[in-house]
Design a protein around this motif. Structure first.
Motif, PDB file in Angstrom:
ATOM      1  N   THR A 354       0.831  -1.212   0.000  1.00  0.00           N
ATOM      2  CA  THR A 354       0.000   0.000   0.000  1.00  0.00           C
ATOM      3  C   THR A 354       0.860   1.253   0.000  1.00  0.00           C
ATOM      4  O   THR A 354       0.363   2.362  -0.152  1.00  0.00           O
ATOM      5  N   GLN A 355       2.176   1.061   0.175  1.00  0.00           N
ATOM      6  CA  GLN A 355       3.151   2.133   0.059  1.00  0.00           C
ATOM      7  C   GLN A 355       4.248   1.673  -0.882  1.00  0.00           C
ATOM      8  O   GLN A 355       4.458   0.471  -1.063  1.00  0.00           O
ATOM      9  N   ALA A 356       4.949   2.632  -1.466  1.00  0.00           N
ATOM     10  CA  ALA A 356       6.011   2.297  -2.417  1.00  0.00           C
ATOM     11  C   ALA A 356       7.365   2.678  -1.838  1.00  0.00           C
ATOM     12  O   ALA A 356       7.486   3.660  -1.098  1.00  0.00           O
ATOM     13  N   LEU A 357       8.371   1.898  -2.194  1.00  0.00           N
ATOM     14  CA  LEU A 357       9.721   2.120  -1.701  1.00  0.00           C
ATOM     15  C   LEU A 357      10.691   2.058  -2.874  1.00  0.00           C
ATOM     16  O   LEU A 357      10.731   1.063  -3.604  1.00  0.00           O
ATOM     17  N   ASP A 358      11.460   3.129  -3.070  1.00  0.00           N
ATOM     18  CA  ASP A 358      12.459   3.166  -4.141  1.00  0.00           C
ATOM     19  C   ASP A 358      13.744   2.521  -3.618  1.00  0.00           C
ATOM     20  O   ASP A 358      14.420   3.062  -2.746  1.00  0.00           O
ATOM     21  N   LEU A 359      14.050   1.342  -4.166  1.00  0.00           N
ATOM     22  CA  LEU A 359      15.211   0.567  -3.720  1.00  0.00           C
ATOM     23  C   LEU A 359      16.375   0.654  -4.693  1.00  0.00           C
ATOM     24  O   LEU A 359      17.296  -0.167  -4.644  1.00  0.00           O
ATOM     25  N   THR A 360      16.349   1.657  -5.573  1.00  0.00           N
ATOM     26  CA  THR A 360      17.360   1.764  -6.623  1.00  0.00           C
ATOM     27  C   THR A 360      18.773   1.825  -6.060  1.00  0.00           C
ATOM     28  O   THR A 360      19.700   1.245  -6.627  1.00  0.00           O
ATOM     29  N   SER A 361      18.938   2.505  -4.954  1.00  0.00           N
ATOM     30  CA  SER A 361      20.284   2.651  -4.373  1.00  0.00           C
ATOM     31  C   SER A 361      20.893   1.316  -3.980  1.00  0.00           C
ATOM     32  O   SER A 361      22.121   1.193  -3.872  1.00  0.00           O
ATOM     33  N   TRP A 362      20.066   0.318  -3.741  1.00  0.00           N
ATOM     34  CA  TRP A 362      20.561  -1.000  -3.319  1.00  0.00           C
ATOM     35  C   TRP A 362      20.326  -2.067  -4.394  1.00  0.00           C
ATOM     36  O   TRP A 362      20.496  -3.254  -4.134  1.00  0.00           O
ATOM     37  N   ALA A 363      19.947  -1.635  -5.602  1.00  0.00           N
ATOM     38  CA  ALA A 363      19.587  -2.592  -6.645  1.00  0.00           C
ATOM     39  C   ALA A 363      20.733  -3.536  -6.987  1.00  0.00           C
ATOM     40  O   ALA A 363      20.510  -4.663  -7.439  1.00  0.00           O
ATOM     41  N   HIS A 364      21.967  -3.116  -6.766  1.00  0.00           N
ATOM     42  CA  HIS A 364      23.120  -3.958  -7.096  1.00  0.00           C
ATOM     43  C   HIS A 364      23.344  -5.060  -6.061  1.00  0.00           C
ATOM     44  O   HIS A 364      24.116  -5.987  -6.296  1.00  0.00           O
ATOM     45  N   ASP A 365      22.682  -4.940  -4.898  1.00  0.00           N
ATOM     46  CA  ASP A 365      22.891  -5.898  -3.811  1.00  0.00           C
ATOM     47  C   ASP A 365      21.546  -6.461  -3.348  1.00  0.00           C
ATOM     48  O   ASP A 365      20.852  -5.851  -2.538  1.00  0.00           O
ATOM     49  N   PRO A 366      21.146  -7.617  -3.861  1.00  0.00           N
ATOM     50  CA  PRO A 366      19.826  -8.168  -3.514  1.00  0.00           C
ATOM     51  C   PRO A 366      19.684  -8.478  -2.029  1.00  0.00           C
ATOM     52  O   PRO A 366      18.584  -8.413  -1.483  1.00  0.00           O
ATOM     53  N   PHE A 367      20.773  -8.813  -1.362  1.00  0.00           N
ATOM     54  CA  PHE A 367      20.719  -9.108   0.060  1.00  0.00           C
ATOM     55  C   PHE A 367      20.277  -7.871   0.840  1.00  0.00           C
ATOM     56  O   PHE A 367      19.339  -7.926   1.647  1.00  0.00           O
ATOM     57  N   GLU A 368      20.919  -6.757   0.587  1.00  0.00           N
ATOM     58  CA  GLU A 368      20.550  -5.520   1.274  1.00  0.00           C
ATOM     59  C   GLU A 368      19.135  -5.088   0.887  1.00  0.00           C
ATOM     60  O   GLU A 368      18.392  -4.548   1.710  1.00  0.00           O
ATOM     61  N   THR A 369      18.769  -5.322  -0.364  1.00  0.00           N
ATOM     62  CA  THR A 369      17.427  -4.948  -0.818  1.00  0.00           C
ATOM     63  C   THR A 369      16.355  -5.709  -0.045  1.00  0.00           C
ATOM     64  O   THR A 369      15.379  -5.139   0.431  1.00  0.00           O
ATOM     65  N   LEU A 370      16.538  -7.021   0.081  1.00  0.00           N
ATOM     66  CA  LEU A 370      15.544  -7.846   0.767  1.00  0.00           C
ATOM     67  C   LEU A 370      15.425  -7.468   2.243  1.00  0.00           C
ATOM     68  O   LEU A 370      14.335  -7.532   2.821  1.00  0.00           O
ATOM     69  N   LEU A 371      16.522  -7.076   2.854  1.00  0.00           N
ATOM     70  CA  LEU A 371      16.459  -6.686   4.259  1.00  0.00           C
ATOM     71  C   LEU A 371      15.639  -5.407   4.445  1.00  0.00           C
ATOM     72  O   LEU A 371      15.164  -5.126   5.550  1.00  0.00           O
ATOM     73  N   ARG A 372      15.459  -4.641   3.364  1.00  0.00           N
ATOM     74  CA  ARG A 372      14.707  -3.392   3.459  1.00  0.00           C
ATOM     75  C   ARG A 372      13.241  -3.556   3.056  1.00  0.00           C
ATOM     76  O   ARG A 372      12.473  -2.606   3.090  1.00  0.00           O
ATOM     77  N   THR A 373      12.864  -4.752   2.636  1.00  0.00           N
ATOM     78  CA  THR A 373      11.470  -4.991   2.265  1.00  0.00           C
ATOM     79  C   THR A 373      10.649  -5.331   3.496  1.00  0.00           C
ATOM     80  O   THR A 373      11.173  -5.788   4.507  1.00  0.00           O
ATOM     81  N   LYS A 374       9.362  -5.115   3.380  1.00  0.00           N
ATOM     82  CA  LYS A 374       8.431  -5.448   4.463  1.00  0.00           C
ATOM     83  C   LYS A 374       7.250  -6.174   3.848  1.00  0.00           C
ATOM     84  O   LYS A 374       6.399  -5.575   3.197  1.00  0.00           O
ATOM     85  N   LEU A 375       7.224  -7.482   4.027  1.00  0.00           N
ATOM     86  CA  LEU A 375       6.211  -8.303   3.377  1.00  0.00           C
ATOM     87  C   LEU A 375       4.849  -8.160   4.048  1.00  0.00           C
ATOM     88  O   LEU A 375       4.755  -7.946   5.247  1.00  0.00           O
ATOM     89  N   GLY A 376       3.800  -8.316   3.231  1.00  0.00           N
ATOM     90  CA  GLY A 376       2.451  -8.330   3.778  1.00  0.00           C
ATOM     91  C   GLY A 376       1.689  -7.073   3.427  1.00  0.00           C
ATOM     92  O   GLY A 376       2.157  -6.195   2.720  1.00  0.00           O
ATOM     93  N   GLY A 377       0.462  -6.999   3.918  1.00  0.00           N
ATOM     94  CA  GLY A 377      -0.367  -5.829   3.666  1.00  0.00           C
ATOM     95  C   GLY A 377      -1.153  -5.945   2.383  1.00  0.00           C
ATOM     96  O   GLY A 377      -1.150  -6.972   1.702  1.00  0.00           O
ATOM     97  N   GLY A 378      -1.847  -4.845   2.042  1.00  0.00           N
ATOM     98  CA  GLY A 378      -2.655  -4.825   0.831  1.00  0.00           C
ATOM     99  C   GLY A 378      -1.812  -4.509  -0.394  1.00  0.00           C
ATOM    100  O   GLY A 378      -0.584  -4.626  -0.376  1.00  0.00           O
ATOM    101  N   THR A 379      -2.494  -4.102  -1.461  1.00  0.00           N
ATOM    102  CA  THR A 379      -1.802  -3.814  -2.707  1.00  0.00           C
ATOM    103  C   THR A 379      -2.415  -2.581  -3.350  1.00  0.00           C
ATOM    104  O   THR A 379      -3.622  -2.549  -3.608  1.00  0.00           O
ATOM    105  N   ASP A 380      -1.590  -1.582  -3.619  1.00  0.00           N
ATOM    106  CA  ASP A 380      -2.040  -0.366  -4.300  1.00  0.00           C
ATOM    107  C   ASP A 380      -0.952   0.059  -5.275  1.00  0.00           C
ATOM    108  O   ASP A 380       0.003   0.758  -4.910  1.00  0.00           O
ATOM    109  N   GLY A 381      -1.089  -0.383  -6.520  1.00  0.00           N
ATOM    110  CA  GLY A 381      -0.060  -0.120  -7.514  1.00  0.00           C
ATOM    111  C   GLY A 381       0.065   1.336  -7.920  1.00  0.00           C
ATOM    112  O   GLY A 381       1.089   1.735  -8.496  1.00  0.00           O
TER     113      GLY A 381
END
Length: 474
Positions: A354-381
């Motif tokens: 329901t919120q968007a997060l720009d992860l471009t700064s960590w796009a080169h490192d999937p490990f760091e990217t996944l640690l910044r994600t928060k799973l769950g909630g609704g969906t609002d594209g």
């Protein structure tokens, strides 16, 4: 009349009876954890008669432990459930009895998981047994377990009857059930992970080291990461890193195998030894062969062209991070990092619920990217589109990959903005799933809309997305 029928009837086939006993035991064990003494003793007699170890009937013995003690059995598990037809069209009933014993072992170890708390050792053993099942189905270990959890149960009522068209005929070929078995394995594994006292396991380095990373385990770790600290958090991060590295290695190979653009012959070849075209050099200098001295004199060296035509491209990956899209989140995060490592490819990564997060700064490192994600909630594209649209500076030079099941709150508004991106000249690629198995649910309304727009949903194996991206970016 009845006496003639009895006297004229063919004698019972002992191998057919043995096979039936093994499969009846299999069904009894699958549906009732209580041991049936008669079936157990009869099955033990069968196994001993055909020269197989009694450990095949021990529910506590993993396939690994059986194979370690009897290494000659390892090759028999490969392709066990996809048997080749006999050339003469006949049936080797003795071989079918042997296969029935091995099939029963691997199926029971994988599908009869019991109840109660699961330890790290038990999970690791189940994952090992599941790998043997995948090998028996002719797949690579781990290949089927990328399926989405909660799908229909394997078999769907097909191929498991001890009479008639199921186990009553020749050894069944279960390869046709692979699309159903894959998601079911994922579902079972997820259930086992939920039955673990995961925090206690992670807090003990010895127990944590026994865990084998899997999509189900990574999901639990990502959901619980904010509640972990100290040793438990360090062990969780190590497991996530291991899984990311393993998947990245596979995906990187797929990207490298795809086409990488046309050779640019306007650029002179670099004159270094590794580019030397030895065959062409010999061919072009054959006129200088001296038969007297048996020596070839080389007037000119020829080199291979290695420079390729490339154009700077912008890749915008938008991925739904709601709980139902975890496997896609992991795979696309890793895939984005691989493309970010390619020359002249500008990668942007956006995650949303329901919120968007720009992860471009960590796009080169999937490990760091996944640690910044928060799973769950609704969906609002629409919130993700608000971040994505300003990044489309040169539409003809941009591809937008949108990964979601497209079950949205504001469907019309989101689709109109996606259609606008497509009309601007940017390449818009809607993706319903990015998993190893390619299974995933997509909102039928969006599926039809994308089809009418001329941008059908890619919903299949991750290789399809790799191919689409490489075609556009090179």
């Amino acid at each position: 009349m009845s006496e003639q029928t009895i006297e004229g009837a063919p004698a019972p086939d002992p191998d057919e009876n043995r096979r039936q006993v093994l499969y009846w035991r299999l069904l009894a064990r699958l549906f009732d954890p209580e041991e049936q003494a008669g079936l157990e003793s009869a099955s033990l007699a069968v196994v001993e008669d055909i020269g197989l170890p009694p450990a095949l009937l021990d529910p506590g013995a993993s396939v690994d432990s059986v194979v370690q003690r009897h290494p000659e059995l390892a090759a028999e598990f490969d392709g066990l459930m996809t048997p080749e037809p006999d050339e003469d069209g006949g049936r080797d009933r003795a071989a079918e009895v042997r296969r029935a014993a091995l099939v029963s072992k691997v199926l029971l170890n994988v599908f009869a998981t019991g109840s109660g708390t699961v330890t790290a050792e038990q999970l690791a053993r189940w994952q090992s047994d599941a790998a043997w099942l995948e090998r028996a189905l002719g797949c690579r270990p781990g290949e089927l377990r990328g399926g989405r959890a909660g799908a229909n149960r394997a078999g769907g009522g097909q191929g498991v009857s001890p009479t008639g068209t199921g186990f009553g005929g020749p050894t069944p070929d279960l390869s046709r059930l692979i699309p159903e078995i894959g998601p079911e394995l994922g579902s079972i594994e997820a259930g086992l992970v939920k039955r673990m006292h995961l925090r206690e396991v992670l807090a003990d380095p010895a127990l944590a080291s026994q865990l084998t990373p899997s999509m189900s385990l990574i999901e639990q770790l990502l959901r619980d990461k904010d509640n972990l600290s100290g040793v438990a958090l360090a062990n969780a991060k190590a497991l996530i890193r291991r899984y990311v590295d393993e998947v990245a290695q596979v995906l990187r190979t797929q990207v490298e195998k795809a086409t990488v653009g046309d050779i640019d012959r306007s650029v002179p070849p670099k004159r270094v030894f590794r580019n030397l075209d030895l065959d062409r050099t010999i061919w072009k200098n054959l006129t200088n062969w001296d038969p007297q001295e048996e020596r070839l004199y080389v007037d000119r060296l020829y080199y291979r062209h290695t420079s390729r035509k490339t154009t700077p491209q912008r890749l915008i990956v938008v991925v739904d991070q709601s709980g139902s899209m975890l496997d896609s989140m992991v795979n696309c995060t890793i895939l984005a990092s691989i493309f970010a490592g390619l020359p002249k490819v500008d990668v942007h990564l956006i995650a949303y619920d329901t919120q968007a997060l720009d992860l471009t700064s960590w796009a080169h490192d999937p490990f760091e990217t996944l640690l910044r994600t928060k799973l769950g909630g609704g969906t609002d594209g629409t919130v993700a589109m608000a971040l994505a649209q300003p990044k489309i500076a040169e539409p003809r030079n941009t591809v937008v990959v949108w990964i979601s099941d497209f079950y949205e709150w504001r469907t019309d508004e989101l689709f109109e903005s996606m259609a606008a991106v497509h009309r601007s000249g940017a390449r818009f690629i809607p993706v319903g799933s990015v998993t190893s198995s390619g299974r995933g649910s997509v909102n039928p309304w969006f599926r039809e809309k994308f089809k009418d727009l001329g941008t059908p949903v890619i919903s299949g194996h991750i290789k399809k997305l790799v191919h689409e991206l490489k075609t556009f970016l090179t």
